[in-house]
Each structure stands twice: as structure tokens, then as C-alpha cells.
Scaffold this motif. Sequence first.
Motif, mmCIF file in Angstrom:
data_model
loop_
_atom_site.group_PDB
_atom_site.id
_atom_site.type_symbol
_atom_site.label_atom_id
_atom_site.label_comp_id
_atom_site.label_asym_id
_atom_site.label_seq_id
_atom_site.Cartn_x
_atom_site.Cartn_y
_atom_site.Cartn_z
ATOM 1 N N ILE A 62 38.613 39.584 42.243
ATOM 2 C CA ILE A 62 39.953 39.417 42.826
ATOM 3 C C ILE A 62 40.139 40.515 43.874
ATOM 4 N N TYR B 139 35.192 47.800 45.063
ATOM 5 C CA TYR B 139 35.905 46.590 44.675
ATOM 6 C C TYR B 139 37.161 46.865 43.860
ATOM 7 N N LYS C 78 29.659 46.393 32.363
ATOM 8 C CA LYS C 78 29.168 45.231 33.112
ATOM 9 C C LYS C 78 28.178 45.677 34.188
ATOM 10 N N PRO D 248 36.176 36.203 37.780
ATOM 11 C CA PRO D 248 36.205 36.102 39.242
ATOM 12 C C PRO D 248 36.542 37.455 39.866
ATOM 13 N N MET E 7 30.869 39.948 38.040
ATOM 14 C CA MET E 7 31.969 39.374 38.818
ATOM 15 C C MET E 7 31.402 38.224 39.634
ATOM 16 N N SER F 243 39.133 52.515 30.485
ATOM 17 C CA SER F 243 39.666 53.509 31.429
ATOM 18 C C SER F 243 38.750 53.630 32.636
ATOM 19 N N ILE G 70 43.423 47.498 38.608
ATOM 20 C CA ILE G 70 42.057 47.200 39.021
ATOM 21 C C ILE G 70 42.116 46.167 40.144
ATOM 22 N N TYR G 71 42.959 45.150 39.910
ATOM 23 C CA TYR G 71 43.267 44.141 40.935
ATOM 24 C C TYR G 71 44.745 43.823 40.794
ATOM 25 N N GLU H 138 27.818 43.897 36.743
ATOM 26 C CA GLU H 138 28.635 43.395 37.859
ATOM 27 C C GLU H 138 27.939 42.356 38.729
HETATM 28 N N1 SAH Z 1 35.451 52.282 34.570
HETATM 29 C C1 SAH Z 1 34.858 51.347 33.703
HETATM 30 C C2 SAH Z 1 35.840 50.369 33.066
HETATM 31 C C3 SAH Z 1 37.001 49.937 33.905
HETATM 32 S S1 SAH Z 1 36.638 48.761 35.152
HETATM 33 C C4 SAH Z 1 33.754 50.589 34.434
HETATM 34 O O1 SAH Z 1 33.719 50.632 35.641
HETATM 35 O O2 SAH Z 1 32.949 49.972 33.733
HETATM 36 C C5 SAH Z 1 36.416 47.316 34.154
HETATM 37 C C6 SAH Z 1 35.934 46.106 34.904
HETATM 38 O O3 SAH Z 1 36.908 45.654 35.825
HETATM 39 C C7 SAH Z 1 34.711 46.300 35.770
HETATM 40 O O4 SAH Z 1 33.553 46.224 34.996
HETATM 41 C C8 SAH Z 1 34.822 45.168 36.771
HETATM 42 O O5 SAH Z 1 34.007 44.071 36.400
HETATM 43 C C9 SAH Z 1 36.271 44.758 36.696
HETATM 44 N N2 SAH Z 1 36.877 44.840 38.040
HETATM 45 C C10 SAH Z 1 37.105 45.918 38.789
HETATM 46 N N3 SAH Z 1 37.644 45.575 39.976
HETATM 47 C C11 SAH Z 1 37.745 44.226 39.987
HETATM 48 C C12 SAH Z 1 38.221 43.253 40.925
HETATM 49 N N4 SAH Z 1 38.690 43.626 42.095
HETATM 50 N N5 SAH Z 1 38.164 41.953 40.581
HETATM 51 C C13 SAH Z 1 37.705 41.572 39.370
HETATM 52 N N6 SAH Z 1 37.236 42.425 38.440
HETATM 53 C C14 SAH Z 1 37.261 43.741 38.744
#
Ligand code: SAH
Length: 354
Positions: A224, A60, A151, A222, A192, A99, A305-306, A153
Motif C-alpha cells: 500500500i 516502502y 517477512k 498487498p 508484499m 514494532s 506503516i501505510y 518481503e
Molecule cells: N520492523 C519490523 C516489523 C514492522 S513492519 C519489520 O520490518 O519486520 C511489519 C510489516 O509491515 C513488514 O514486514 C511489511 O511487510 C509491512 N509493510 C510495511 N510497509 C508496508 C506498505 N507500505 N504496504 C504494505 N505492507 C507494508
Amino acid sequence: MSPQGGISENISGWLAETDEHRLDLLWTTARQVREQFTGRQVHLRGLIEISNLCERNCTYCGLRAGNKNLPRYRMTDLEILECAKKASDLGYGTVVLQSGEHPSIETRWLCGIVRAIKRSFPLAVTLSVGERPLCDYANLRECGADRYLLKFETSNARLFSQMQSPLSDGLDRLARLRFLRRIGYEIGSGTMVGLPGQGIRDYLRDLFLFCETDPDMIAVGPYIAHPGTPLGKKAIKSQAPQPDSALMTRKVMALARLLCPTANIPATTALATSERGGYQMGLDSGANVIMPNITPLVYRAQYEIYPDSAALEHEDMHREVLRVIEAAGMEVGKNRGDRRRQRTEFAAPTWKSL
Ligand code: SAH
Ligand code: SF4
């Protein structure tokens, strides 16, 4: 929805509710419970995206190792400390260091940064640096880290296993959270909303899992779609995430507030990114935390991340956040915003009247 039904039916009814007037009752009740259990303060946590290096391949997330189009960075110690100073000068109570997961994000390096921040500023330090060996969590705690955000998730185990492969130590995120709490961290978790394949039964189970794990912080955002990820490609093709994922996010947040009244609940960056007025929506749904992003803009564009087209300079972001807090009739928190537990955690009377 059956008013006579049990709590599962009641929650599922709210998750399925679409009538705006009925939903007003949910938002109002969530705000009342927030005021009763956490007060009128909104706690500010400055988010510093210290590195986008990641060797994992969560389907994701745009930081996944398989996304070769992303220039990678690790901020310097000085840059991170400058951000912490900004947070402290602006009166924030906490910095959140976030990170990806990569051998270059060494625990020894993180320990040095945590120690330096704790020595120089009256800030709580939250880490959001993923799944690591348990001894790393312990070392970081000894260096002064106060909180850890990880999380789960989604509580749908099948869905989660399609999105992420476990580490070789075989521990899942819930086991890590239990350990983190055991060694003295405040723990944060979350989900999420709007992942392809998720449904009301999953959100109900997510909420019950919040009750069971009792996180000090509950972050619901949400999903994304990121076009450079396998899940994002699939989601865009099948028109998921569902168009109402922001509304569903608000419902899950409000219900989390009723079930876990003293938890710190942020109006998430993901909600603010996906929706105009997202922070406001979050506060209207029972949130009591905002995490303004104070990462230098040059790195923020790469912490993808998004997709995020609306990144603001931190001063502008700060002004915007103050405006939103004032508009919600709330005030900026004056302390670190640690969780304040109470003896009566479950807002049962409120729940019955809904
Ligand atoms: N690497 C660590 C922290 C960075 S990611 C980890 O994975 O916990 C932090 C958060 O970004 C994740 O927990 C996830 O809930 C969120 N995230 C990642 N991709 C996403 C997406 N496409 N849409 C929404 N939230 C996202
Ligand atoms: Fe890496 Fe975290 Fe993104 Fe997974 S969610 S790819 S661990 S940054």
C-alpha cells in the motif's frame, strides 16, 4: 496456461489467470486443501503495535526514520499487558507484539514484557520486532517467546536491496529465519505484492522460496503506497501498485496454501485495509488466521506503516471478525493455533487436478 506443463508453468499460468470462473477453481481448491490440512478453525492473533520508533529507512514503510512528520511512541508495560488481557478475555490464542527497530526498543524491556504476558495469560507470544542481533533472539526465546515473524518481503534480491540496506552484521532475513527456527521458534515470513517493478516471475520465485524455507506462518499482503515514503511517492506517480494487487495477493495466498498446505496463512491486515471485505477475501483464498488489531486507537493512528482510514475499536473489530468467520462457514480456533505438520506436506494430487 499449459495443462501439460511443469509446475512452474502451471503456477505462472494461475498467476496470470484473469478469468473469474477459472479462478473460482483455484479458490475452491485452496479452501478444500485448507480444510483437509488445517481444519475449519480460524485462529485469532491479537496484534499489539507496541512502538512506532524506527531507525531504519525501508523505502516502502511509513515508520521509516526519514518520515519526520510522525509523532513517535512506545507503549508502557501496563498498556501492553492490558491489551494482552483483552486478547485473553476475548479467547484469542496469541498476541503479536510488533514494532519498528530502534535502540529504545531494548531487548531487556521486551524480555520483561514477554515474561509478564507468559506468567499471566495462557497466550502464545509472537514477536515481530525486526532484524536484531542473534543473541537477542535467543534471550527472547528463553523468556518464553514462541514465534517470530520476519517477512522476506520479496525474493527479488535486486528489488529488496533497493528498498532496504542490510545491517552491519551482514546477515540477511533468510539467515535470521534459519537461526530463529534452529533455536525453537515457530517462524513466520511473507511478502508484499504489487511493489513497483514486481512481476509474475517474482511471485513464482516467492512461492518457491516459501517451499524452500517452509515457514510455519506465511503472510502475503498487498503493498500500500504511503505518500510520505520514497517508494510511495514513486508508486503514486507511476500509478503503481498495480490496481489488481489485491487479486494477485489472493492468487499468491491460494497457491501458497497448495504448496505449503499445513502453514498458517493469515488474511492480512494489509488486505483488509486495502479492500472492503478483505478478511472475507482472505478466508475465501485459503487463509486460516486473522490478526485483529487490538492496539489502543490513540496509538494506532500513529502506527502508520501505510495509511489506514478504517481503524475500528477492538470490540467492533472483534464483532466484525466473528461475522466474517461465520459467513465463511468456519469457526473460531479454540487453542493457540500452533502449526500442525503432517507427513504428506505437499498436496500433490490436488495440484495435478488443477
Ligand atoms: N520492523 C519490523 C516489523 C514492522 S513492519 C519489520 O520490518 O519486520 C511489519 C510489516 O509491515 C513488514 O514486514 C511489511 O511487510 C509491512 N509493510 C510495511 N510497509 C508496508 C506498505 N507500505 N504496504 C504494505 N505492507 C507494508
Ligand atoms: Fe522500520 Fe520495519 Fe518499517 Fe523497515 S519495515 S522502516 S524496519 S518498521
